[in-house]
Design an enzyme around this catalytic site. Structure first.
Site, PDB file in Angstrom:
ATOM      1  N   SER A 161      33.242  39.249   8.964  1.00  0.00           N
ATOM      2  CA  SER A 161      32.120  38.737   9.531  1.00  0.00           C
ATOM      3  C   SER A 161      30.980  39.715   9.065  1.00  0.00           C
ATOM      4  CB  SER A 161      32.222  38.620  11.036  1.00  0.00           C
ATOM      5  OG  SER A 161      31.400  37.740  11.426  1.00  0.00           O
ATOM      6  N   ASP A 210      35.901  36.248   6.186  1.00  0.00           N
ATOM      7  CA  ASP A 210      34.942  35.463   6.611  1.00  0.00           C
ATOM      8  C   ASP A 210      33.644  35.908   6.963  1.00  0.00           C
ATOM      9  OD1 ASP A 210      35.174  32.862   7.299  1.00  0.00           O
ATOM     10  OD2 ASP A 210      35.839  33.077   9.354  1.00  0.00           O
ATOM     11  N   HIS A 236      37.516  31.800  13.240  1.00  0.00           N
ATOM     12  CA  HIS A 236      36.993  32.996  12.719  1.00  0.00           C
ATOM     13  C   HIS A 236      37.784  34.387  13.246  1.00  0.00           C
ATOM     14  CE1 HIS A 236      33.522  35.337  11.282  1.00  0.00           C
ATOM     15  NE2 HIS A 236      33.064  35.803  12.173  1.00  0.00           N
TER      16      HIS A 236
END
Length: 392
Positions: A238, A261, A316
């Site tokens: 992330s 991600d 996620h």
């Protein structure tokens, strides 16, 4: 009433599986130690995962090491549900990481390659233990940073005064400030912290005395002549995923990046042409936007070795430890898990990463057996982004 704490360990065959982090599948047992160097916020704080020797009755560290970290977990877990922090604390507060705490470092005739790992927004150094210990079990030293840019759930440093701590709280975007400028400043600090972590290992390898402020039973000098500083990658999830991309710009010693991600928003457009090394983007099915994917494709168009794949049936949080520790009911409430089995998701992520690392760190292993994953070939994986999304 609080939720009952999960049972540790794995369920018997045919029984209900307990909530626990998986053991590494590689040939090495894994140890870990916390390392803090320096008495200011400009120092380095990380959890090191490494191949270790067996030790009878080895202690296993708590997954959440201090209660101070719990408050920010609600932002990391689900930003719109402020009530979930106590729920998470009750459900997973006692879980332990299946590693040998301060276990004896395993000497090796070939030095271990190094991965610097960057956590996501509202996370901290232990929340990716499943992927970090998996990679360590295959013969890597993995340094999971705890960032001090106010993006961690909480973190701290120890001033020179004996026994004192100064905590750095999580900070939201100040009212009236544009998010891009706030996050862009953070991502640059985070990438610089990744470089600082690499400098720490260089100092150890040069024979410098590097005292661990935390006074733990792990002697950092055992790492001298044991880490291959010509084979270093940077990795993250992330916010940490885009941090890894930026770290390639800041430090030539990073040979490649694995970006889980990635949240591409904080990186300024002028830097995309400056990314010199290949990146493996391993995306989940439910998080990415067309704008974010366009930025990834901009990098892949410049470097044919940059790869983009998507793991189907994942969300996620599927690339974090929460997918193993919250169970099906709590996962459904908090959106922690998609339809893909978490163990299968970890296999795809780690094997794709290992294949990519072998290719770009010039490793003499058998990780090329998973090369197909890098082209998005395999069960539950597709190249780039799916044309349509499944109903997770």
């Amino acid at each position: 009433d609080p939720l009952p704490l999960p049972r540790l360990g794995r369920g018997s065959m045919g029984g209900t599986q307990s909530l626990a982090l998986p053991l590494g599948k590689g040939p090495h047992q894994v140890g870990c130690a916390d390392v803090m160097v320096g008495h200011t916020r400009e120092g380095v704080f990380l959890r090191l995962f490494y191949p270790c020797l067996p030790r009878a009755g080895a202690e296993r560290p708590l997954w959440i090491p201090r209660y101070e970290y719990c408050g920010g977990l609600s932002d990391f877990a689900h930003r719109s549900r402020r009530w979930c922090a106590p729920l998470l604390n009750a459900a997973i507060g006692s879980c332990r990481v299946p590693v040998s705490w301060n276990g004896p470092f395993k000497p090796c005739s070939r030095r271990y390659p190094l991965i610097i790992f960057s956590h996501g927004l509202g996370a901290f150094r232990t929340l990716y233990s499943s992927v970090c210990l998996e990679l360590a079990s295959w013969g890597f030293a993995v340094a999971a940073l705890e960032h001090r840019d106010h993006s961690a759930s909480a973190t701290y440093f120890c001033p020179a005064e004996a026994g004192s701590e100064e905590w750095i709280p999580y900070q939201r975007v100040p009212q009236g400030q544009k998010e891009f400028y706030f996050r862009n400043k953070q991502v640059h600090q985070r990438a610089e912290e990744c470089v600082r972590a690499l400098r720490l290992f260089e100092d150890i390898d040069s024979g410098k005395s590097v005292p661990n402020v935390l006074h733990q039973d792990f002697d950092l000098s055992v790492l001298k002549d044991s880490i291959d500083l010509t084979k270093v990658a940077v990795m993250g999830h992330s916010f940490g995923g885009v941090t890894a991309v930026l770290a390639l710009v800041k430090e030539p010693s990073f040979r490649c990046a694995v970006s889980l991600d990635a949240w591409m928003f904080p990186l300024e457009n002028a830097l995309y042409p400056e990314v010199p090394k290949p990146v493996l983007f391993i995306n989940t099915e439910k998080f990415q936007t067309p704008e974010s994917l366009a930025k990834m494709k901009r990098l892949s168009s410049r470097n044919s070795q940059t790869k983009i794949i998507t793991v189907l049936g994942s969300v996620h949080q599927s690339q974090t430890d929460f997918t193993f520790l919250t169970g099906k009911l709590l996962s459904r409430i908090l959106g922690m898990r998609g339809t893909l089995d978490p163990y299968k998701g970890l296999d795809i992520t780690s094997r794709a990463a290992l294949a990519f690392l072998q290719r770009h760190l010039n490793l003499e292993e058998e990780f090329h057996q998973w090369d197909d994953l890098l082209e998005g070939i395999g069960d539950s994986v597709v190249p780039e982004a799916p044309f349509c999304r499944s109903n997770l």
